[in-house]
Structures are given as C-alpha cells and as structure tokens.
Design an enzyme around this catalytic site. Structure first.
Site, short mmCIF file in Angstrom:
data_model
loop_
_atom_site.label_atom_id
_atom_site.label_comp_id
_atom_site.label_asym_id
_atom_site.label_seq_id
_atom_site.Cartn_x
_atom_site.Cartn_y
_atom_site.Cartn_z
N CYS A 259 -1.73 22.97 2.07
CA CYS A 259 -1.44 21.55 2.35
C CYS A 259 -0.18 21.09 1.63
O CYS A 259 0.19 19.91 1.73
CB CYS A 259 -2.63 20.67 1.95
SG CYS A 259 -3.10 20.80 0.21
N TYR B 265 -11.40 30.30 -2.43
CA TYR B 265 -11.48 28.85 -2.36
C TYR B 265 -12.24 28.48 -1.08
O TYR B 265 -11.77 27.70 -0.26
CB TYR B 265 -10.09 28.20 -2.37
CG TYR B 265 -9.16 28.73 -3.44
CD1 TYR B 265 -9.21 28.24 -4.73
CD2 TYR B 265 -8.23 29.73 -3.15
CE1 TYR B 265 -8.34 28.73 -5.71
CE2 TYR B 265 -7.36 30.22 -4.12
CZ TYR B 265 -7.42 29.72 -5.40
OH TYR B 265 -6.57 30.19 -6.36
N GLU C 192 -16.06 30.46 -4.50
CA GLU C 192 -15.86 29.01 -4.60
C GLU C 192 -16.29 28.55 -5.99
O GLU C 192 -17.33 28.97 -6.49
CB GLU C 192 -16.67 28.28 -3.52
CG GLU C 192 -16.75 26.78 -3.67
CD GLU C 192 -15.40 26.08 -3.72
OE1 GLU C 192 -15.25 25.15 -4.54
OE2 GLU C 192 -14.50 26.47 -2.95
N CYS D 163 0.82 -1.21 0.00
CA CYS D 163 0.00 0.00 0.00
C CYS D 163 0.86 1.27 0.00
O CYS D 163 1.81 1.38 0.77
CB CYS D 163 -0.93 -0.01 1.21
SG CYS D 163 -1.98 1.46 1.33
N ASP E 299 -7.43 29.27 0.78
CA ASP E 299 -7.17 27.86 1.06
C ASP E 299 -7.20 27.13 -0.27
O ASP E 299 -8.14 26.39 -0.57
CB ASP E 299 -8.25 27.33 2.02
CG ASP E 299 -7.99 25.90 2.46
OD1 ASP E 299 -6.92 25.36 2.13
OD2 ASP E 299 -8.86 25.32 3.12
#
Length: 458
Positions: free
Chosen positions: A416, A319, A343, A111, A389
């Site tokens: 991120c 976003y 958005e 995995c 974001d």
C-alpha cells in the site's frame, strides 16, 4: 480487468518556476507560517502534494495540480528548514482536470482525509501512476511503466467506497476527521468516501464522552456495521445508543460487547480460470481488512495470477491477516500441497482458524514474521511460493534477506506504499530476485494512496 485510458501527469511549465510573496513577509523569526506565496506548481510527489520552489527552497503544496499557478499559504515554514509545506488557497491558472470538491470540508485548513477531491478520477489515477513510477526510479533504479487500474465502485465518481473508517472525537464528543498534519478534529455530519452503511451507523450524529476514536466497520455479509469505541486513557467511555449497529468498547482485556456482535463477516468471490468460488471470512473487532469493497477480489486474483500456483506446491503467506490469500493458495495447491500462514495479531489468527478449518493443508503460526522466518523448522522446508502483504512500512531488508534464503520460485508482494515497495524491490534485487510484473489499483479514490501487486522471480 481492462486498463482505463489515463492522461500522463503533466510536469511544471517550461522554464524556471517563478515564485513571489503576495503579501508582506512576517517579522523576522523562526517561522514563516501564514505567508502567502505565488507559485508555479511542479510535479506530483509521494504524499498527496505537488512540488514547487520559492527562492531555492522546496515547497510541498496541497490542493494543487502540476502546471497550475496558485497562491499558496505556508502551513509549516521554519526559517532554516530545507522545505516548507503550503496549501493552495487561490488558483490563478487552473488545470483543465480541476473540479469542485464534492465534500465541503475537503479544503485548506479543514479535513485532511482526502488529497485529490479537486481532481477528476481519471487524472487522480494518472497522478498516482506518476508517483509509483518516480518511486521505482528513485529507490529501485528501475524504469517501470505503470497504469493504475480503476476498481468498481458502489458509488459514483470516487465516492462511497470506504467500508472501514476511523473517526476522531473532539472535546465536545463529536466524531470527525483530523485536519492535515494536525490534532484538530473537523466534526462531520457525512463522509462522502465512506459507504452508506458506515454513515448509516449513526455515529456521525451521536455524541460520545471520554472517547478518543470511534471506528466503524461494515462487512459485506449484510449484517449491521460494527462500531468499536476507544476510551480515553484511564476513563470510562460514555457510548450513546446506536440501534443500527453492533457496538463494542476496546479495553486492555480485549473487546467488551455492548450490543450485537464483536466481528464482521466478509464474503469474497474470486475468479480462477473458469471457476468462481465464494470465500467467507470472519474479521474480529476493527481488525485488518481491505477497505475498498472490490479490493479482496482484485488483489486475490492478482496474487494468483502473479504466482501461478501449481498442485502440490508449498506456499508461505506472510502478514496473513485473517487468511484471504491463504485460502486462495490452499485451493490452488490442493490437498497434496501446503500453505503456512504467519500473522502477528492473535485475534486475526483465531479468526483465520475459524475461516480456514476446511483446509487441512493450511498451518497457522501466531507471531512475528521475522521470528517465523528465523525458525529452523521453516528453514528446513521447501518453499515454492511466497506472498507477503506487510504494513505500510514494508517488509524491510531483514525479512527480504530471509525470504531470499528460502529460494522460492516466485514472490507476490502486496503493497500500500510505493516507496516501501520500491525500496524492498532494490533489496530483493541484491539477493537475486528481479521485478517481473507490476500492477497498481486505485483502491483509495480521492486520496494519494495506491495499492500495488508486484511479482518477483529468481
């Protein structure tokens, strides 16, 4: 939240890295896959691997730790390539922070969902901090001090935190996860980083037909999880009965309800000063929501701390998703202020309208961020604060330039991907905005991913 003590990531052993083949090289040809090399492992790199060298060539090694000596099997090794990829298949000299992976398929060739199951949680955070700092040095030319903050977990030792998991389905209809950089599906009976609610949906014990992926989303409102099935193109999906979940099939027209509801509910308690307030959100289908259960609160509080919004200010949420930061900003700026949320995903905008109807100072725009920022109406408004974001690829030069043209007093950037954040930090610097604060959160234990919140001011 206090910063946990973390050990600095260790660099490679002193002196030049040594490497040698441990078995005869394959016949001369374009590919060295399968060759085993003895390597001294160097520093951690962005992407869940460490860097080693073999005869002057860079080798990116998974399942290793800086300073270890390992036997690594080449998994990608074109003869003329500037770098190879490899898996550490035997450890000759182990780092003290190496542990036995808690998942039996978190191993070379199996995995690819986790990168750091062989590392203690505290060392994982130290490795991620080193990566964030290195990206800022390389791409933004800044030396930043980074401590990755631990997030509260529902499980132990970095497990049972993922509230949304997308499983691939193999040719026999069994759900699982793909091997690293491969289309091969490793069938699973359990996913230890997924929450009990996700695993308890029954998906991993079921068999599907004509299905490419199955995504399970477990909300925080206590309702059964939602299972979203994606049929293979041009086929009709066979969906088994899942009595412990809501089920929907994704079609070109949208989600087709099979049972239960086509959305999940999320409840978020955010502390602002001496006040704690619960916010309720509706997230349609498998729409975007942070996968760690503590993430919405931690990131919401971090954004508010970075922006320090004042009553009457005008804010821009880019976003915006279903409106997490929009709701928090709306309360902070009050009825005399305003928040414009942008958005691009229509279902998310519809959900945001349902969740934010009690805030008349909120305006929602459906469409791309680039087009919204180019709108003459927005250019004529005062913009005091911006929160963005963006997706993993980051905001990019064009969006950064448009934001800088609005001249907000502060920008909060939720990222991120540290490489995209560092690149956009350099763009912001070119337009008069400096990095004035950086926090990093371990919202993806056992993986190489890390979430950052950066504050920029003029």
């Amino acid at each position: 939240m206090s910063n946990p003590p973390s050990r600095p990531a260790r660099g490679p052993a002193r002196g030049p890295a040594r490497a040698r083949r441990t078995r005869p090289a394959p016949p001369a040809g374009p590919d060295a896959r399968g060759t085993e090399l003895e390597l001294e492992v160097g520093p951690v790199a962005h992407g869940g691997h460490c860097v080693a060298r073999y005869e002057g060539r860079v080798v990116f090694v998974r399942h290793a730790l800086p300073g270890e000596r390992v036997v690594a099997r080449v998994t990608e090794g074109a003869e003329g390539a500037s770098f190879w990829r490899a898996d550490a298949v035997r450890v000759l000299s182990a780092d003290p922070d190496r542990v036995e992976p808690p998942c039996p398929v978190a191993a070379p060739g199996l995995c690819g969902g986790c990168d750091f199951q062989h590392v203690t949680p505290a060392r994982q955070r130290a490795l991620k901090a080193a990566v964030v700092a290195e990206q800022f040095r390389r791409l933004a030319h800044l030396d930043v001090e980074v401590t990755v903050e631990e997030a509260p977990l529902p499980g132990a030792d970095g497990l049972r935190w993922r509230t949304r998991t997308q499983f691939a389905v193999d040719a026999e209809g069994r759900p699982g996860l793909r091997a690293h950089r491969s289309h091969q599906v490793v069938a699973l009976q359990d996913c230890p980083i997924s929450t009990e609610a996700v695993v308890g949906s029954g998906v991993l014990g079921a068999r599907f037909g004509n299905v490419g992926t199955v995504e399970v989303a477990a909300g925080s409102d206590g309702a059964p999880p939602l299972v979203v099935v994606d049929p293979l193109p041009g086929t009709h999906a066979h969906v088994p009965k899942l009595p412990d979940a809501s089920v929907a099939v994704r079609t070109p027209e949208g989600l087709h309800r099979v049972s239960g509801r086509t959305w999940v509910g999320e409840r978020v308690d955010v502390q602002v000063g001496d006040t704690r307030r619960e916010h309720v959100f509706r997230v349609g289908g498998a729409g975007f929501w942070q996968v760690h259960p503590a993430a919405p609160r931690l990131l919401g509080e971090a954004v508010l701390a970075a922006l320090e919004p004042r009553a009457g200010e005008q804010a821009l949420d880019l976003y915006a998703g279903v409106g997490l930061f929009t709701a928090l900003l709306a309360e902070a700026v009050g009825p005399d202020g305003s928040v414009l949320a942008v958005e691009g995903e229509e279902r998310a905008v519809r959900d945001a309208r349902r969740s934010l109807h009690e805030h008349p100072q909120v305006e929602l725009w459906a469409g791309s961020v680039e087009e919204a920022l180019a709108d003459d109406e927005l250019a004529g408004r005062r913009t005091d604060l911006v929160v963005l974001d963006p997706p993993r690829s980051g905001a990019g030069r064009a969006v950064v330039e448009q934001i800088a043209a609005l001249a907000p007093r502060a920008v909060a950037y939720v990222a991120c991907d540290p490489a995209a954040l560092a690149r956009d930090t350099a763009f912001l610097a070119q337009h008069g905005y400096r990095l004035d604060g950086l926090r990093a959160f371990d919202l993806f234990p056992m993986t190489h991913h890390v979430e950052c919140v950066a504050r920029f001011v003029r």
